[in-house]
Design an enzyme around this catalytic site. Structure first.
Site, PDB file in Angstrom:
ATOM      1  N   SER A  33       0.849  -1.193   0.000  1.00 30.47           N
ATOM      2  CA  SER A  33       0.000   0.000   0.000  1.00 30.47           C
ATOM      3  C   SER A  33       0.891   1.251   0.000  1.00 30.47           C
ATOM      4  O   SER A  33       1.794   1.371  -0.820  1.00 30.47           O
ATOM      5  CB  SER A  33      -0.952  -0.037   1.202  1.00 30.47           C
ATOM      6  OG  SER A  33      -1.941   0.965   1.113  1.00 30.47           O
ATOM      7  N   ASP A  78      -8.257  -5.715  -5.919  1.00 26.09           N
ATOM      8  CA  ASP A  78      -7.841  -4.466  -5.268  1.00 26.09           C
ATOM      9  C   ASP A  78      -8.555  -3.294  -5.933  1.00 26.09           C
ATOM     10  O   ASP A  78      -8.474  -3.105  -7.149  1.00 26.09           O
ATOM     11  CB  ASP A  78      -6.324  -4.305  -5.387  1.00 26.09           C
ATOM     12  CG  ASP A  78      -5.760  -3.164  -4.537  1.00 26.09           C
ATOM     13  OD1 ASP A  78      -6.425  -2.110  -4.451  1.00 26.09           O
ATOM     14  OD2 ASP A  78      -4.681  -3.333  -3.976  1.00 26.09           O
ATOM     15  N   HIS A 134      -7.763  -4.841  -1.468  1.00 24.76           N
ATOM     16  CA  HIS A 134      -6.514  -4.165  -1.091  1.00 24.76           C
ATOM     17  C   HIS A 134      -5.887  -4.765   0.164  1.00 24.76           C
ATOM     18  O   HIS A 134      -4.698  -4.588   0.421  1.00 24.76           O
ATOM     19  CB  HIS A 134      -6.807  -2.675  -0.867  1.00 24.76           C
ATOM     20  CG  HIS A 134      -5.591  -1.811  -0.795  1.00 24.76           C
ATOM     21  ND1 HIS A 134      -4.736  -1.624  -1.858  1.00 24.76           N
ATOM     22  CD2 HIS A 134      -5.073  -1.068   0.228  1.00 24.76           C
ATOM     23  CE1 HIS A 134      -3.754  -0.815  -1.503  1.00 24.76           C
ATOM     24  NE2 HIS A 134      -3.930  -0.467  -0.245  1.00 24.76           N
TER      25      HIS A 134
END
Length: 346
Positions: free
Chosen positions: A148, A290, A323
């Site tokens: 991330s 994601d 994600h």
């Protein structure tokens, strides 16, 4: 030496110049280390956390014994094997867990920076980390790794300090921010300023912004599929209770302006025109569901990097966790990353 046993948990430097030209009178960088640094100092791996997380990446070293966010892959026999590697995790500039940020005391005013904290960039964050690595006497890292926003920092390291590491392991990210934080920033600032305790940005002196920060955290956790993570493990009512408790505890720790400062920096991240600076080998992993960095963009990103001269291994993860998947299902990418990491030492 066992540098994770160092008593002082911060590196301090004076006069840290930001990209804006503003100079922070003092810069503290909080960190944890796991494993031994070898005599050549060639086995160090820097791991990077996400926007609202901490540098507590492994073990249960904190007073409340919370588990580190990458505990599943840091430790003896794991991907980042602490019998072989020295794993360093630092709190990013602007955060709320020991590194200089809005909650820190401004030496010039003797009060918390709060709303007066200057704008920073992801490059500023990387340079702050580099000051720590230099202070530890490490000339070249074996790898920089993160997911991330931690992955964005990996990209930043790759272009800002191209010779400072052998490899990059980057998950759930890319060379340009796709998190939409710039568009959401005015609404976030307005929500914070609407609280009666805002006090012109010096909310800490007026009792803090606990309620609004709790609401913000609940929304964030739901976007991380918090409810789905516990599906089938406990009744929905208990999961909802845990959601609110978790959000309240975070709101006690995380400074409101840190949220603003970090999201502003993340929104401005873009190194797509600097890919030709990359020297380190890349292991790049994305998940098919994601919502920010779907795996469908992965091959195109990898190909652009290769055209710029980078060596890139792309790996796709299939999961319903979006994600959050690479964090909760490391078994879907760690074996491939293990092979990549082993190749960096040849």
């Amino acid at each position: 030496m066992q540098i994770w046993e160092i008593v002082i948990p911060q590196h301090r430097t004076k006069g840290f110049r930001l990209q804006s030209g503003i100079v922070l009178p003092e810069l503290d960088v909080a960190y944890e280390c796991y494993g031994e640094l070898n005599s050549e100092k060639s086995n160090a791996i820097l791991v990077q956390h996400g926007t609202t997380s901490t540098h507590h990446a492994a073990r249960r070293m904190t007073p409340d014994l919370r588990e580190g966010w990458w505990d599943g892959i840091i430790g003896p026999g794991k991907l980042f094997d602490t019998d072989k590697y020295c794993v360093i995790s630092s709190n990013m500039l602007g955060s709320s867990y020991g590194t200089t940020g809005p909650a820190s005391i401004n030496p010039d005013t003797k009060r918390a920076w709060g709303g007066d904290f200057p704008k920073i960039t992801v490059e500023d964050m990387a340079r702050a980390q580099k000051s720590l690595i230099d202070a530890l006497g490490i000339d070249r890292l074996l790898a920089v790794a993160g997911g991330s926003v931690g992955g964005l920092l990996g990209f930043q390291w790759a272009v800002t300090f191209p010779d400072a590491m052998r490899g990059i392991i980057a998950a759930d990210c890319g060379p340009v921010s796709r998190f939409g934080t710039s568009a959401a920033l005015p609404e976030l600032v307005a929500e914070l300023q609407a609280d009666p305790n805002w006090n012109d940005g010096h909310y800490a002196e007026a009792g803090g912004l606990g309620d609004v920060m709790t609401r913000i955290r609940i929304r964030t956790l739901l976007s991380y599929q918090f409810m789905e993570k516990f599906e089938g493990q406990m009744p929905k009512r208990d999961v909802e209770k845990l959601l609110h408790e978790t959000a309240r505890e975070w709101a006690k720790e995380f400074d409101p302006m840190s949220l603003v400062v970090l999201n502003r920096a993340i929104g401005g991240f873009n190194v797509s025109d600097q890919l030709d600076r990359i020297c380190a080998k890349f292991f790049y992993v994305l998940c098919d569901t994601d919502e920010f960095y779907p795996a469908s963009i992965g091959e195109n990103v990898a190909e652009e990097m290769r055209k710029a001269g980078a060596s890139v291994t792309f790996h796709q993860v299939s999961s319903h966790m979006g994600h959050y998947s690479t964090s909760v299902e490391p078994e879907k990418w760690v074996p491939q990353a293990q092979t990549f990491l082993g190749g960096l030492q040849n």
